[in-house]
Design a protein around this motif. Structure first.
Motif: not given
Length: 598
Positions: A169-175
């Motif tokens: 349900d998401q494109q990528f991990l984001d920090l």
């Protein structure tokens, strides 16, 4: 016979003891016994010293039921039932880590590093790879390490493996990583090398693509906030602009994104730096220090700001190619002294090949502050920093994320643009809830304290189209023909169901970090609360007439220009010249609001 009796009658002290005399034979026997006794005692002492000096078994913190870190002693030839259980467990760890999990192979549940033989380690890694394939994930062997218990045990190995799978349900991990440091410390050059994939030429060529204004290119100094992205694919490989990729291609090829927030280092741009730290909600702060100049200029100030806002910190000592090893080590020792000062509660750790084990629990368990020493020209230790960025964990777990998503939508406005053929665009961070294309929200407060209706058009994250925005994610929202003059930084876009509390006055529990004289009623300071930045007057100090450096109090502030939307318990930072203080909002004093959404 007479001679023998005469000899026996002579007192012992007056005898002449020859080599073959009876007394000499007895003395030799007693000396042999004493030497044997002393040798036995010395052997006992040596064995005791060996036992005391023997390296104790290394140990990690006990395995936690929650979180994305799993300890496994051995994964060799599991039964089908056991394999299904292990795959289900892997899914749980991936969910807890929002798409990332770390497996420590050869470690017991209590944290003891037992280690495995070469054959058992190969079998365990093979099983883990099968588990990852079953759930659609990839594994990356971060490192293997030998564990030596001394003379009684054979040398065995432990392994640390990163498992990564982007949730469906998401494109990528984001920090988000805020980049801090004094002017000319090499912040923009380092970001240019990381994101462009080419080393610097020693004259600042790598930083040219990061600057937004002509005067920044001419002076080589950042004066505004800029954003740069660095991607990692599911196997941990770097994805950047090195192969002429566009931002969209980087996002499509990455399963994890690091968004660098490049902040200004010069003191006259301090308000811009503070706004970047308070408004953009960075997950981590990277403090860049030049090896040849050490802690200079705004370095201490930036470090203090990150610590006051409780942003986890790691340090990069750059430009090691310009100075001797002694100068570099002196800078590191200087940093260690600053980090160990009372009140900082930070534990400096100079990185080496074993940093991988520590960075999984660096900031919340023991406040470890990694220190990297590298060069943007020679590329020394640059790969170690990339590994560190690749395995940086998200600070919030899946449970906290779900709780925020269940709340009403709240988006804070940090930037405002006018884009041809698109119209008004706002950039910021979604604090809570879920925002979708076509959703109707209200934005405010205006100078009169009202909220205005609007409709969200398209959404973009890291310059890629996105249909759904979730809590904690940063993005830009297109608002179509909405009048840009009605918007300003510091506003919020919220759900019409929310009854937002706006105020001109509020109370906060503060600590005065520094003041040249005294802090009293009537003082004016610039207050930073999230994306709110406005001058406020001190209305009163509860229980005190004035404050001096280091003192605490509950203070009532009044905004000078217009009301603002604040949240209870929000972190607060205020400054005016050399005056600085921190605190949190304890009470809102709402005005009579007109909440008719226009």
């Amino acid at each position: 016979m007479v001679d023998l009796l005469q000899t026996a009658a002579v007192p012992p002290g007056n005898r002449h003891d020859g080599p073959g005399s009876l007394s000499n034979i007895k003395g030799k026997k007693s000396s042999k016994k004493s030497r044997a006794r002393r040798g036995k005692q010395s052997r006992k002492r040596r064995n005791k010293r060996k036992r005391n000096n023997r390296t104790p078994p290394p140990i990690l913190p006990p395995e936690a039921e929650e979180g994305n870190i799993e300890y496994k002693l051995k994964l060799v030839n599991p039964t089908q039932y056991r394999f299904e259980h292990l795959a289900t467990q892997l899914k749980w760890r991936l969910q807890e880590g929002r798409g990332e999990a770390v497996y420590q192979i050869g470690v017991e549940d209590n944290g003891l590093l037992v280690g495995l033989t070469e054959a058992d380690m190969k079998g365990s890694l093979k099983t883990l790879k099968r588990m990852a394939e079953k759930v659609g994930a990839d594994i990356t062997l971060l490192r293997e390490r030998e564990v030596d218990y001394g003379l009684d045990r054979n040398i065995r190995k432990i392994a640390e493996v990163l498992v990564r799978k982007v949730p469906d349900d998401q494109q990528f991990l984001d920090l988000r990583v805020a980049v801090l440091g004094n002017v000319d410390s090499g912040k923009s050059t380092l970001l240019g090398v990381l994101t462009q994939g080419e080393l610097d030429n020693g004259r600042g060529r790598a930083r040219l693509n990061l600057f937004r204004h002509l005067h920044e290119i001419q002076t080589g100094r950042t004066s505004s906030i800029s954003f740069e992205i660095l991607g990692f694919n599911s196997k941990g490989e770097v994805v950047n602009y090195s192969e002429s990729r566009t931002a969209e291609e980087i996002c499509e090829s990455s399963s994890k994104m690091i968004t660098f927030i490049d902040l200004a280092g010069h003191h006259k741009y301090l308000k811009t730096t503070v706004f970047g730290l308070t408004s953009y909600c960075p997950d981590f702060a990277m403090l860049v220090v030049s090896a040849n100049t050490g802690i200079a200029g705004t370095t201490r100030e930036h470090l203090g700001l990150a610590m006051a806002l409780k942003v986890p910190i790691f340090i990069v000592v750059s430009k090691v190619d310009l100075c001797s090893r002694g100068t570099m080590e002196r800078t590191v020792r200087q940093l260690e002294r600053v980090l160990k000062q009372p009140g900082s509660n930070l534990l400096p750790f100079k990185t080496n090949c074993f940093i991988v084990t520590l960075v999984r629990l660096p900031f919340c368990v023991c406040s470890i502050t990694p220190i990297f020493t590298l060069s943007s020209v020679s590329g020394e230790s640059l790969d170690l920093l990339k590994v560190f960025l690749n395995i940086l964990p998200p600070l919030s777990n899946s449970k906290e994320q779900e709780e925020l998503m269940q709340q009403l939508t709240e988006f804070q406005v940090d930037e405002i643009y006018s884009v041809p053929d698109v119209g008004t665009v706002v950039g910021g961070t979604l604090y809570s809830g879920v925002c979708r294309e076509g959703e109707r929200l209200v934005v405010g407060p205006t100078e009169e304290g009202r909220f205005l209706r609007l409709k969200v058009g398209s959404i973009q994250r890291n310059r890629s189209a996105c249909r759904v925005l979730k809590a904690g994610q940063a993005a830009t929202l297109a608002l179509g023909n909405f009048d840009r003059s009605l918007l300003r930084k510091g506003m919020v876009m919220v759900s019409p169901k929310m009854n937002p509390t706006i105020c001109c006055q509020f109370e906060a529990a503060i600590v005065l970090l520094f003041h040249a004289k005294t802090f009293r009623r009537g003082s004016q300071v610039t207050v930073h609360v999230g994306n709110v930045r406005q001058t406020a007057t001190v209305e009163c100090l509860h229980g005190k007439d004035e404050l001096r450096t280091g003192e605490r109090a509950v203070v009532r502030f009044r905004f000078i220009k217009h009301p603002e939307y604040l949240r209870l318990s929000a972190k607060l930072l205020f400054r005016e010249g050399v005056t600085k203080g921190i605190g949190h909002v304890t009470r809102l004093l709402p005005q009579d609001q007109n909440l008719n959404h226009d």
